[in-house]
Motif scaffolding. Structure first.
Motif: not given
Length: 303
Positions: A203-231
């Motif tokens: 039932g959670c609406g959106l789960v965002v996973v962060t991993d240091g300098e690796a891309p952040a990933a949002a898991h939600g109703p339309l699948g997974t969206v990732t974005v890079p972390i600025p260096r």
């Protein structure tokens, strides 16, 4: 009037290594850091935090007052975290929490109809206050957007109890951000994407996973969206995740997306989720270029 983000949780005194071999005391605490980052980013925020009665409490009060935030004075010491930094500036923590003011909560804060809630970290897990907060979230989550950051501290938590509480929270929260160390502390080798899928199914609406300098990933109703972390040149990572939380909420607040219906629409748009993640990643990266929990301002990271 738009939503006010009510942040619930603790202040902590971070004892960081000093350049001369000693220690420096800086005021932090995940929820307090998030509240301050929200204030600096221009979001409407109220901090439902507490200040104790020891020598550290004056520093806690001064920090909150400087950002226009309020607090409740209660008996008890301020939580203390002894911070160790590795060669990459990654922080680890050893806590002194016995009898601390932030974990004796007898009643939750009051909410107005359009308010949103952010909570997590130690206050969400340590008794007796943790049960008070969980019971409150059970009552309000259907009518208010709830954001949750477990911010798991393995050295001071019963991990079996923390795992069970996290699973109970997942169906009640609209937005959950977890770091990969959070998932590892609670679930060992389970991949973060697997944990996110389970929480979404519950039932959670959106789960965002962060991993240091690796891309952040949002898991939600339309699948997974990732974005890079600025260096950036990292000074330390203290408060980076808290700033990420705040920036996501500030982005949503600026778009009037912190009611259950409007949040659901945002979470169902890959473009909106990606834009939210990019903003949060930029704010979090900037926080890493500074010592201690020192989030950026709206002027530095405009919405």
């Amino acid at each position: 009037m738009g939503a006010v983000i009510v942040v619930v949780g603790e202040n902590v005194i971070d004892l960081l290594p000093g350049r001369d071999g000693g220690t420096r005391a800086l005021v932090g605490g995940g929820p307090a850091n998030t509240a301050i980052a929200l204030a600096r980013l221009g979001a409407p925020v109220r901090f439902a935090g507490r200040a104790g009665e020891d020598a550290h409490a004056d520093a806690v009060r001064a920090r909150l007052a400087a950002e226009g935030l309020t607090w409740t004075d209660v008996p008890g010491p301020t939580p203390v975290a002894e911070v160790t930094l590795d060669d990459a500036g990654q922080a680890s923590y050893a806590f002194r929490l016995d009898g601390a003011a932030d974990f004796t909560r007898a009643a939750p804060p009051a909410l107005s109809p359009r308010d949103a809630v952010h909570l997590g970290s130690l206050a969400a897990y340590l008794e007796p206050g943790a049960t008070v907060l969980e019971t409150w979230i059970e009552r309000v989550h259907t009518s208010h957007v709830v954001s949750f950051d477990p911010n798991v501290r393995p050295t001071v938590l019963d991990l079996d109890a923390a795992r069970a509480r996290t699973e109970r929270y997942a169906p009640m929260v609209a937005l959950m951000r977890v770091s990969t160390p959070d998932v590892a502390a609670l679930y060992g080798d389970e991949p973060p994407a697997s944990a996110a899928a389970r929480w979404l199914a519950s039932g959670c609406g959106l789960v965002v996973v962060t991993d240091g300098e690796a891309p952040a990933a949002a898991h939600g109703p339309l699948g997974t969206v990732t974005v890079p972390i600025p260096r950036v040149d990292v000074v330390d990572t203290v408060g980076a995740g808290d700033t990420f939380d705040a920036a996501m909420l500030a982005w949503l607040a600026a778009r009037d997306a912190l009611t259950p219906a409007s949040f659901a629409r945002a979470a169902a748009s890959r473009d909106a989720v990606a834009a939210m993640l990019r903003y949060a990643a930029a704010a979090s990266a900037l926080a890493c270029t500074r010592e201690g929990a020192d989030p950026p301002t709206f002027a530095e990271i405009p919405l």
